[in-house]
Design a protein around this motif. Sequence first.
Motif, PDB file in Angstrom:
ATOM      1  N   GLN A  44       1.415  -1.247  -0.183  1.00  0.00           N
ATOM      2  CA  GLN A  44       0.491   0.374   0.228  1.00  0.00           C
ATOM      3  C   GLN A  44       0.715   1.538  -0.387  1.00  0.00           C
ATOM      4  O   GLN A  44       1.835   1.560   0.242  1.00  0.00           O
ATOM      5  CB  GLN A  44      -0.783   0.114   1.228  1.00  0.00           C
ATOM      6  N   SER A  46       0.687   5.819  -1.271  1.00  0.00           N
ATOM      7  CA  SER A  46       0.605   6.610  -0.120  1.00  0.00           C
ATOM      8  C   SER A  46      -1.239   6.488  -1.505  1.00  0.00           C
ATOM      9  O   SER A  46      -2.070   6.995  -2.592  1.00  0.00           O
ATOM     10  CB  SER A  46       0.907   7.368  -1.498  1.00  0.00           C
ATOM     11  N   GLY A  47      -1.872   5.759  -0.898  1.00  0.00           N
ATOM     12  CA  GLY A  47      -3.444   5.565  -1.676  1.00  0.00           C
ATOM     13  C   GLY A  47      -3.332   4.291  -2.888  1.00  0.00           C
ATOM     14  O   GLY A  47      -4.374   4.413  -3.430  1.00  0.00           O
ATOM     15  N   SER A  48      -2.472   3.462  -3.270  1.00  0.00           N
ATOM     16  CA  SER A  48      -2.534   2.907  -4.514  1.00  0.00           C
ATOM     17  C   SER A  48      -1.846   1.438  -2.831  1.00  0.00           C
ATOM     18  O   SER A  48      -1.790   1.019  -2.604  1.00  0.00           O
ATOM     19  CB  SER A  48      -1.207   3.246  -4.592  1.00  0.00           C
ATOM     20  N   GLN A  75      -3.872   3.338  -8.835  1.00  0.00           N
ATOM     21  CA  GLN A  75      -4.244   4.544  -8.074  1.00  0.00           C
ATOM     22  C   GLN A  75      -4.921   4.927  -8.803  1.00  0.00           C
ATOM     23  O   GLN A  75      -5.255   5.493 -10.135  1.00  0.00           O
ATOM     24  CB  GLN A  75      -3.025   5.633  -7.378  1.00  0.00           C
ATOM     25  N   ASP A  76      -6.804   5.050  -7.916  1.00  0.00           N
ATOM     26  CA  ASP A  76      -8.223   5.917  -8.946  1.00  0.00           C
ATOM     27  C   ASP A  76      -7.750   5.235 -10.646  1.00  0.00           C
ATOM     28  O   ASP A  76      -8.865   5.936 -11.168  1.00  0.00           O
ATOM     29  CB  ASP A  76      -8.265   7.386  -9.015  1.00  0.00           C
TER      30      ASP A  76
END
Length: 180
Positions: A44, A46-48, A75-76
């Motif tokens: 994980q 930074s949000g990934s 990521q997103d």
Amino acid sequence: MAPAIRVRVVILVLLLLALGAQQFLDSRSRSHVYQANLAAIPLQLSGSSGSEAQLDDKIADILQASQTLNRRYDQDGNPYWLFVGYFARQKFGSQIHSPRHCYPGSGWNILATEESERLGGPSGELMIQRDKDRRVVLYQYLTRGGATTSEFRLKWELTLGSLLGRPMDAAFIRYSTPLA
């Protein structure tokens, strides 16, 4: 003693001295074998969220790295890949390969090259394409002397380290993502 015999004796002595020096340096560098802890790189980031990606057996055979990490992160909904190749000791057949040579050798075209500082130090930046797949690739080599993108500096630091009996480990870090 005839001049031709003297020349042969001098050449023989020089060869024996070179062989002895090479054996000495080789034994010194063998005592400094380190291992990297690539498993410490989190899944994980930074949000990934990441997942392990299988490294092709053919590529692994060519690289001959001591350890590798090959991950895909999302990521997103946007994927990117992180590859780390760690070489505990550089030797013939097990050396860091330049992406400037490997990508064309595996069917990619290099469309543009640039130098940047995006990876927290000197970073090479490539724009590559194969068929309709376009990617941006960032890379750097890490040695005991720091980060570089220069193949010449990489070889120089490893050669100097060998002569001085320093550790011979180095790593290659590559980050790539599709280009929209």
